[in-house]
Design a protein around this motif. Structure first.
Motif, short mmCIF file in Angstrom:
data_model
loop_
_atom_site.label_atom_id
_atom_site.label_comp_id
_atom_site.label_asym_id
_atom_site.label_seq_id
_atom_site.Cartn_x
_atom_site.Cartn_y
_atom_site.Cartn_z
N LEU A 91 0.95 -1.31 0.03
CA LEU A 91 0.26 0.12 -0.13
C LEU A 91 1.23 1.09 -0.21
O LEU A 91 0.37 2.45 -0.18
N SER A 92 2.07 1.05 -0.02
CA SER A 92 3.31 1.75 0.18
C SER A 92 3.06 3.02 -0.94
O SER A 92 3.47 3.93 -1.21
N ALA A 149 -6.75 -4.16 5.20
CA ALA A 149 -5.52 -3.69 4.85
C ALA A 149 -6.69 -3.93 3.23
O ALA A 149 -5.80 -2.57 2.38
N SER A 150 -7.78 -4.81 3.05
CA SER A 150 -8.20 -3.97 1.57
C SER A 150 -9.27 -3.14 1.40
O SER A 150 -8.78 -2.24 1.13
N ARG A 199 -7.02 -0.36 1.50
CA ARG A 199 -6.44 -0.13 -0.24
C ARG A 199 -7.36 0.67 -0.66
O ARG A 199 -7.15 1.83 -1.39
N LEU A 256 -7.61 4.29 0.45
CA LEU A 256 -6.02 5.21 0.18
C LEU A 256 -5.96 5.28 -1.55
O LEU A 256 -5.54 6.55 -2.20
N GLN A 257 -6.29 4.23 -2.54
CA GLN A 257 -6.17 4.81 -3.56
C GLN A 257 -7.58 5.88 -3.74
O GLN A 257 -7.65 6.36 -4.88
#
Ligand code: ADP
Ligand code: MG
Length: 326
Positions: free
Chosen positions: A16-17, A104-105, A108, A111-112
């Motif tokens: 995710l970085s 995490a999903s 993500r 973040l996106q």
């Protein structure tokens, strides 16, 4: 840190970085290195959530992660800032694959959706809690504040109010609703949409701004206090969604719009001479003029005919107690 935790970082968080050119070093070293553009000031916020206090034990970890970023995005938007970089502190009681995958999903996705890079964090063994620190930027010398509202300014809110309050009532089984409304209201509670575009557009227009995390009465109260002014709000003008109006009475809908938290809309004030500038913003997104700043301290609520709105705020503290703690 234990080896298993390096695996967690590599597997779930390092991917995710990526994705921003202003990150020169992301996850994997002792600290991250980012590059704020010349002429911009750094803006920072942090918000954490503890299981059983800020979210129910059975919350979908994907929603939890979404909301963790969204509430911080909302804070930076309320400053008029653009968000860029996040760090994550995660305390986990056990190596729980399905929790980590879902978390995490959701992270993500958020973040996106908002073009933010996860650049670092800390993963520890302990009671379930998560905290996210978000940084962004503002042109030097600019920034919306809670202080700055002046007598005569118009009071605006974005979007609709009270939906997340209804979502919470649904989760706590204090209310029932049929599928389409239920879905819509739960979505407002679990996946709030921060006003990341509106905030920066208000930089040259609004005299003050705050995001609505604790409810309009409480949050507008911060603007009034820090600006040393009062306000009159017209109850009939509070923007209510169709879903909210479908599932409950006018009375309850307004009560949620005034007092329930978690909507993550913006509340801001605009001087009369800048209303024309606001028109262009309004064309792009829904905002509603709900009242005026006055020189009478405190918040006055009025019905459409100008008479005082009675009765609702008496139950406010009781209504809030036990629901949120922040
Ligand atoms: P240090 O011991 O130097 O603090 P760590 O071993 O804790 O470093 O972390 C190694 C790297 O992984 C660091 O770059 C850190 O920022 C990153 N990291 C650790 N936990 C997380 C997390 N939950 N999310 C994102 N990055 C993380
Ligand atoms: Mg180190």
């Amino acid at each position: 840190m234990a080896d298993g935790e390096f695996d967690i970082i590599d597997h779930y968080f390092r991917p995710l970085s990526h994705g921003r050119e202003d990150v020169s070093l992301g996850i994997g070293d002792d600290a991250a290195i980012v590059m704020p553009p010349a002429g911009q000031a750094l803006v920072m916020a942090v918000d954490g959530m503890v299981e059983g206090v800020h979210f129910p034990v059975d919350t979908d970890p994907a929603d939890l992660a979404w909301k963790l970023l969204a509430v911080n995005l909302s804070d930076l938007a309320a400053m008029g800032a653009r968000s860029r970089w996040a760090t994550l502190y995660l305390s986990l009681p056990e190596h729980n694959e399905s929790f980590l995958r879902r978390f995490a999903s959701g992270l993500r996705d958020a973040l996106q959706a908002y073009d933010v890079a996860l650049v670092g964090g800390d993963t520890v063994h302990g009671p379930l809690s998560a905290s996210l620190q978000l940084s962004g930027t503002l042109p030097n010398g600019q920034g919306l504040r809670r202080s700055g509202a002046q007598v005569g300014d118009h009071v605006f809110v974005s979007g609709t109010l009270g939906d997340a309050g209804a979502g919470l009532a649904l989760i706590q089984e204090r209310m029932q609703a049929s599928p389409p409304e239920r879905e819509q209201l739960l979505q407002r509670l679990n996946r709030p949409i921060p006003q990341t575009e509106l905030g920066p557009q208000l930089l040259d227009i609004a005299s003050s701004c705050i995001d609505l995390s604790d409810g309009l009465v409480s949050d507008l109260g911060h603007i009034l206090k820090q600006s040393g002014v009062g306000a009159t709000i017209e109850i009939d003008k509070l923007p209510l969604s169709k879903a909210l109006q479908t599932v409950t009475s006018d009375q309850q809908a307004r009560r949620w719009a005034l007092c329930a938290g978690d909507d993550y809309e913006l509340c801001f004030t605009v001087p009369p001479q800048r209303l024309a500038q606001l028109e262009a913003v309004h064309a792009e997104q829904p905002i509603t003029d709900i009242g005026r700043i006055t020189d009478t301290p405190g918040l006055a609520l009025r019905n459409g005919d100008g008479s005082p709105f009675e009765g609702e705020l008496a139950g406010y503290d009781h209504f809030k107690s036990g629901e949120r703690d922040e």
